[in-house]
Design an enzyme around this catalytic site. Sequence first.
Site, PDB file in Angstrom:
ATOM      1  N   ASN A   1     -23.707 125.328  18.111  1.00  0.00           N
ATOM      2  CA  ASN A   1     -23.379 123.909  17.938  1.00  0.00           C
ATOM      3  C   ASN A   1     -24.115 123.010  18.924  1.00  0.00           C
ATOM      4  OD1 ASN A   1     -21.574 121.454  17.469  1.00  0.00           O
ATOM      5  ND2 ASN A   1     -20.980 122.018  19.558  1.00  0.00           N
TER       6      ASN A   1
ATOM      7  N   TYR B   1     -36.065 115.855  18.046  1.00  0.00           N
ATOM      8  CA  TYR B   1     -34.771 116.215  17.451  1.00  0.00           C
ATOM      9  C   TYR B   1     -34.952 116.620  15.991  1.00  0.00           C
ATOM     10  CZ  TYR B   1     -29.828 115.912  16.156  1.00  0.00           C
ATOM     11  OH  TYR B   1     -28.556 116.199  15.701  1.00  0.00           O
TER      12      TYR B   1
ATOM     13  N   LYS C   1     -34.218 120.413  14.362  1.00  0.00           N
ATOM     14  CA  LYS C   1     -33.252 120.635  13.278  1.00  0.00           C
ATOM     15  C   LYS C   1     -33.938 121.185  12.021  1.00  0.00           C
ATOM     16  CE  LYS C   1     -29.428 119.604  15.347  1.00  0.00           C
ATOM     17  NZ  LYS C   1     -28.497 120.706  15.687  1.00  0.00           N
TER      18      LYS C   1
ATOM     19  N   VAL D   1     -21.441 111.919  12.711  1.00  0.00           N
ATOM     20  CA  VAL D   1     -20.145 112.190  13.337  1.00  0.00           C
ATOM     21  C   VAL D   1     -19.983 111.343  14.594  1.00  0.00           C
ATOM     22  CG1 VAL D   1     -18.591 114.037  14.090  1.00  0.00           C
ATOM     23  CG2 VAL D   1     -20.488 114.569  12.555  1.00  0.00           C
TER      24      VAL D   1
ATOM     25  N   THR E   1     -19.626 111.198  17.807  1.00  0.00           N
ATOM     26  CA  THR E   1     -19.752 112.013  19.013  1.00  0.00           C
ATOM     27  C   THR E   1     -20.551 111.261  20.068  1.00  0.00           C
ATOM     28  OG1 THR E   1     -21.821 113.020  18.280  1.00  0.00           O
ATOM     29  CG2 THR E   1     -19.783 114.128  17.629  1.00  0.00           C
TER      30      THR E   1
END
Length: 246
Positions: free
Chosen positions: A84, A151, A155, A186, A188
């Site tokens: 994660n 990033y 991914k 999300v 976060t």
Amino acid sequence: MGQRYFIITGTSKGIGKQLAELLLEKADYVYGISRGASDLEDAYERYQHVQFDLADIHSIDDLVSSLLEHIPLKEVEFIGLINNAAMLEPLKPIDQCIAEEISQQLEISLAAPMILTSSFIQYTNHLTTRRKIVNVSSGSGSYPAPSMASYCTSKAGINMFTQCVAMEQSGQANPVEVIAFDPGMVDTELQAVARGKSAEEFALSEVFGQVYEAGQLRSPQDVAKQLIERMEEISDPSKVLHTIEG
């Protein structure tokens, strides 16, 4: 019924922390890995925390080996690895990124999950237990964005890596199930970091801000619940990339 054990990276906050809590409430055992400390250890006796910097990729194999030594593998019904943890920055055009920033991003977000996966499979191959790996992905792995080259690349790598490992495992006697799970947008700390950048530094900061203001971010708890559902169902080895529903 046997016990279930999970190794989860990035459990000090966000989706990782919610995942750990939901599994612990199901009476599962969780080993959490993050750079920061965790308050879960005080709240749950089935939780053990390991403070570890995933950028230290050369020590990951020893970490996995030592964690699995603490698990009574013969009594385990299910053992899972949830990759994660990820790093969002550097959020700026690639010509403004220095080697150290690019290297750290790729080590934490791509190399570490690859090495964790390698070690996890190697050290559990003697088991007949059900094993599963969930790699937390992102829409950024499919959709390019300015100032997010590192990033997005990490991914995209996670998605391809997951598909490759699934193909490797498909012919094994006791294959490890492996899926990539895209949680969507999300609420976060990663989102907060993106919103907090100036438009000059990060072109999409305004877009991230608008999504937040419009209440379109999913809660980490909802995402964690759906991830657990995907983890518990038997995976189809020909379909390993999952996006969140709804």
